[in-house]
Write an enzyme that holds these catalytic residues in place. Sequence first.
Site, PDB file in Angstrom:
ATOM      1  N   SER A  66       4.328  53.654  16.766  1.00 51.90           N
ATOM      2  CA  SER A  66       3.705  54.143  15.523  1.00 51.90           C
ATOM      3  C   SER A  66       3.607  55.649  15.390  1.00 51.90           C
ATOM      4  O   SER A  66       3.198  56.140  14.331  1.00 51.90           O
ATOM      5  CB  SER A  66       2.305  53.536  15.351  1.00 51.90           C
ATOM      6  N   LYS A  79       5.103  57.286  12.402  1.00 55.49           N
ATOM      7  CA  LYS A  79       4.408  57.539  11.140  1.00 55.49           C
ATOM      8  C   LYS A  79       4.055  59.017  10.935  1.00 55.49           C
ATOM      9  O   LYS A  79       3.648  59.396   9.833  1.00 55.49           O
ATOM     10  CB  LYS A  79       3.145  56.683  11.059  1.00 55.49           C
ATOM     11  N   SER A 126      -3.408  53.279  11.342  1.00 57.09           N
ATOM     12  CA  SER A 126      -1.979  53.105  11.632  1.00 57.09           C
ATOM     13  C   SER A 126      -1.404  51.894  10.888  1.00 57.09           C
ATOM     14  O   SER A 126      -0.613  51.119  11.440  1.00 57.09           O
ATOM     15  CB  SER A 126      -1.750  52.962  13.139  1.00 57.09           C
TER      16      SER A 126
END
Length: 399
Positions: free
Chosen positions: A65, A68, A125
């Site tokens: 993640s 991102k 997230s």
Amino acid sequence: MKIVIGNLLLFLFLLPFMVTSEIQAETTATGSAVNITARAAVLIEGDTGEILVEKDKDTELVPASITKIMTLTLIFEAIDQGKISLEDNVTVSEYAASMGGSQVFLEPQETQTVNTMIKCISIASANDAAVAMAEKIAGSEQNFVKMMNQKAKELGMKHTQFKNCTGLDDDIQSGHYSSAYDVALMSRELIMKHPQISNYSTVWMDSIVHKTKKGESTFGLTNTNKLVRFYDGITGLKTGSTSKAKYCLSATAKRNGMNLIAVVMAAPDHKVRFTEAQALLDYGFANCSIYEDDFADMTFEDMAVRGGIPAKISVYPKGKFSHTFTSEFDESKIQKNMTLREIAAPVAEGDEVGSIVYTYDGKEIGSVPIVAKQSAEKAGYTDLLFVSLKKLFLIGSGS
């Protein structure tokens, strides 16, 4: 004789271990200044971009993640460019709502503002919110991923390729990968150019309100970055973890005007990623300092342009100079040397015409380009004739 032979055999037996010990000591002395057990890590300073500590910084790994970070960068770019605003509504598609992993359980056709979506991505997230924003900006996640890869090239991220905007179900074989240094580069782009991200990334707990056909319901958000609870000067930024990526973190903090970015990838567990990122930041703040030069003691005279109209142009240094020292430094040992080259028309505004080179104790530590503040066209026949006549007139008049 037996004692000598015995000692010799003992020495030969211990030699491999002694060599190994020496190599490990050398690695500690010349490599990472912090004990890092994660697969890769890097510490950079945000203003200068200089690397302060590194371990396998270019190794291509699964980013999970922390992908991102690039998604958020493009979101804030779209805001800056006026393509979207924080108040704009974002409608969730079937595809975005179908995302698994970390999510805030957005439903198809549910509407949330851009501001809320950023909150969900930064704090929780949320994969569903990330895809919804990708579709809002680029029409589809696929188009958005093209933008991500283009931005990666612009930032000099040589060991990165994105296949999605979330980091969900990524692996090296699929072509979704990054490196500790590349993550640091995109983290620097986000935190330095869009510092408002800290308004989201440093929030420990918050909530959003789902508004669907079923009615309204509140959903709690908890930050996945535990450092925001206690680390002095923390500004963000993003965690990531999957079974393939293990535990990743990009942690950013600011103290006394110094911005540090610590990236840890493939740590064995979630505690290690926080402990080692904190150790990197602690090392940076304890041992590093920044020298900055605003050129206040320098003058920049107009430069002659051969065959140009005008015949002289103004010049100036492009940006300020800063350098990160990893130990105490003596400012008197910093020397700067300005070099200007002869220039001929045409000259465009912003063209490099020279440089200022900085050295410390005789070793070069960086430079700043000197650029044209205005343009100069190439003089034509009529212009040259006019200049010649003007000179003759001045000579004839005795001026």
